[in-house]
Design a protein around this motif. Structure first.
Motif, short mmCIF file in Angstrom:
data_model
loop_
_atom_site.label_atom_id
_atom_site.label_comp_id
_atom_site.label_asym_id
_atom_site.label_seq_id
_atom_site.Cartn_x
_atom_site.Cartn_y
_atom_site.Cartn_z
N PRO A 309 0.82 -1.22 0.00
CA PRO A 309 0.00 0.00 0.00
C PRO A 309 0.85 1.26 0.00
CG PRO A 309 -0.90 -1.62 1.52
CD PRO A 309 0.40 -2.17 1.04
N GLN A 310 0.38 2.29 -0.67
CA GLN A 310 1.15 3.52 -0.82
C GLN A 310 1.45 4.17 0.52
OE1 GLN A 310 -0.19 6.27 -3.83
NE2 GLN A 310 -1.12 4.65 -5.05
N ALA A 311 0.54 4.01 1.50
CA ALA A 311 0.75 4.64 2.80
C ALA A 311 1.97 4.09 3.52
CB ALA A 311 -0.49 4.47 3.67
N ALA A 312 2.43 2.90 3.14
CA ALA A 312 3.56 2.28 3.84
C ALA A 312 4.90 2.75 3.29
CB ALA A 312 3.46 0.76 3.74
N LYS A 314 7.71 5.42 2.20
CA LYS A 314 8.15 6.79 2.46
C LYS A 314 9.29 7.13 1.49
CE LYS A 314 7.06 6.70 7.42
NZ LYS A 314 7.61 6.86 8.79
N ALA A 345 -3.81 1.33 -5.82
CA ALA A 345 -3.48 1.93 -4.53
C ALA A 345 -2.19 1.40 -3.95
CB ALA A 345 -4.62 1.68 -3.55
N ASN A 346 -1.41 0.66 -4.75
CA ASN A 346 -0.20 0.02 -4.24
C ASN A 346 1.03 0.45 -5.04
OD1 ASN A 346 -1.71 -1.65 -2.40
ND2 ASN A 346 -2.28 -2.93 -4.16
N THR A 361 1.70 -0.72 7.64
CA THR A 361 0.91 0.12 6.74
C THR A 361 0.02 1.10 7.50
OG1 THR A 361 -0.87 -1.53 6.67
CG2 THR A 361 0.87 -1.71 5.01
N GLU A 362 -0.21 0.87 8.78
CA GLU A 362 -1.06 1.74 9.59
C GLU A 362 -0.29 2.15 10.84
OE1 GLU A 362 -4.50 -0.56 10.36
OE2 GLU A 362 -5.31 -0.40 8.33
N THR A 364 2.11 4.45 10.85
CA THR A 364 3.52 4.72 10.53
C THR A 364 4.00 6.04 11.13
OG1 THR A 364 2.80 5.72 8.44
CG2 THR A 364 3.42 3.39 8.39
#
Length: 399
Positions: A309-312, A314, A345-346, A361-362, A364
């Motif tokens: 996932p993109q949120a993970a 940096k 989304a990845n 992923t959550e 961070t």
């Protein structure tokens, strides 16, 4: 008087001590609330290698599936034009009519010559047949029979020659009606009625194009093609037969999908590109020859990539990409990775991870590299300490 003034002081001291004790206890509680902050809870996903299509978007040009330039095969004046410009014509349909009178006369002359040759051939054949038995009994000279037989064969050859001339004349007569060589949409007429045309002329009378299906010529640099072939040879990447999608000049998507037919074996020396030809259905005639489009397709599939996932992921100011993973003893570990592109989304990670890694992923923002974390499966309810410290509560004062 002295006893009355000392009494209030005696009762005020215990109250002051209680107030100071309460303040001290509130301060201690406040310090304890801040110092006892829990280990941050983070959500993670377990990554596994998966097959990810290597999608490519390249510039392309449309080309007609079939193109035919209509040219006359006999010379003469155009008497009539028998089609409507821009319409659909069928194969074999007459498009132009050239003055046929000269060719009709030539055909009649060839037919007469054939009849004359046939009559002569019949006479010589009968004469040779009569001489044959006479030569056997030596009633006539053997040479006379030989000459008669040779004349009969010459007459038969003249008949075949005359028949070929008649066929040629009839073919030329048929060529006075110029047919459509293919079925398709016809363009504008480049010659008008009364114009003189010649056999083998350079300029066509008109052009017919078949637009359904349609070819799309995709241009790819030879360097990218070489890189792809090396990746296929090295393993980990498999060839793909995915469909090709088009983006039109206005940015919209073309509704139909196509397939790559072949790749040229020659590199264009001026552009350094190789042409890939795709075939697309074009039932509504939306695609026209010469249009510039963008082709989106997958030439290969990376069988060992990871989707994260993109949120993970940096990215630092220098462009380096990292992720946090759950390491031994539930400590967060920063891992440099290679993120090539985004799919949905990845991020597609092609280096830095291995199967079974727990990527955070959550949470961070709360996790720090090298510090303990409380890992839970991503998507689980996160627990946050939102209760205010005791010292932050406002106690009502009594007057």
């Amino acid at each position: 008087m002295l006893l009355r003034q000392a009494a209030p002081v005696r009762f005020a001291l215990p109250a002051l001590c209680l107030a100071l004790a309460a303040c001290g206890s509130d301060t201690a509680a406040e310090k304890g609330g801040r110092g006892q902050a829990g280990t941050p809870e983070v959500g993670y996903v377990v990554v596994q290698p998966t097959a990810v299509p290597l999608v490519t978007e390249l510039g392309a040009r449309t080309a007609a599936f079939q193109t035919s330039e209509v040219r006359p095969q006999v010379s003469g004046l155009i008497r009539r034009r028998l089609f409507t410009e821009g319409s659909i014509v069928k194969k074999g349909q007459t498009l132009y009519e050239i003055d046929p009178r000269l060719y009709a006369a030539s055909a009649a002359e060839a037919r007469a010559s054939l009849n004359s040759a046939a009559a002569n051939a019949e006479a010589t054949r009968v004469r040779a047949e009569r001489f044959k038995p006479l030569a056997a009994i030596e009633a006539v000279a053997q040479q006379d029979y030989t000459d008669a037989a040779a004349q009969a064969r010459q007459a038969a050859a003249a008949v075949a020659q005359s028949r070929a001339q008649l066929d040629t004349a009839q073919i030329n007569l048929r060529f006075t009606k110029v047919p459509a060589p293919i079925t398709g949409r016809i363009g504008r007429s480049l010659s008008t009625e009364g114009a003189l045309v010649t056999a083998g002329q350079t300029d066509p009378l008109t052009t017919i194009s078949r637009l359904d299906p349609m070819f799309v010529d995709i241009q790819q640099s030879s360097a990218d093609l070489l890189k792809l072939r090396r990746a296929l040879a090295a393993g980990g990447v498999a060839p793909s037969s995915a469909a090709v999608r088009l983006k039109l000049e206005d940015g919209s998507d073309y509704g139909q999908t196509g397939t790559v037919q072949f790749t040229e074996v020659m590199v264009n020396e001026s552009t350094g590109t190789v042409t890939l030809r795709a075939r697309f259905p074009n039932p509504q005639g939306l695609l026209l020859p010469g249009m510039f489009v963008r082709a989106v397709f997958a030439q290969s599939v990376d069988t060992s990539a990871f989707l994260v996932p993109q949120a993970a992921v940096k990215r630092d100011p220098k462009g380096a990409t990292t992720v946090l993973i759950v390491g031994p003893d539930n400590k967060a570990i920063e891992r440099p990775v290679t993120a090539t592109r985004v799919v949905g989304a990845n991020w597609v990670i092609t280096g830095g991870l291995k199967a079974g890694d727990k990527v955070i992923t959550e949470g961070t923002a709360r996790a720090k590299a090298g510090q303990p974390v409380k890992p839970v499966v991503a998507g689980s309810a996160q627990k946050f300490n939102t209760a205010p410290a005791k010292g932050d509560k406002t106690q009502p004062t009594k007057g």
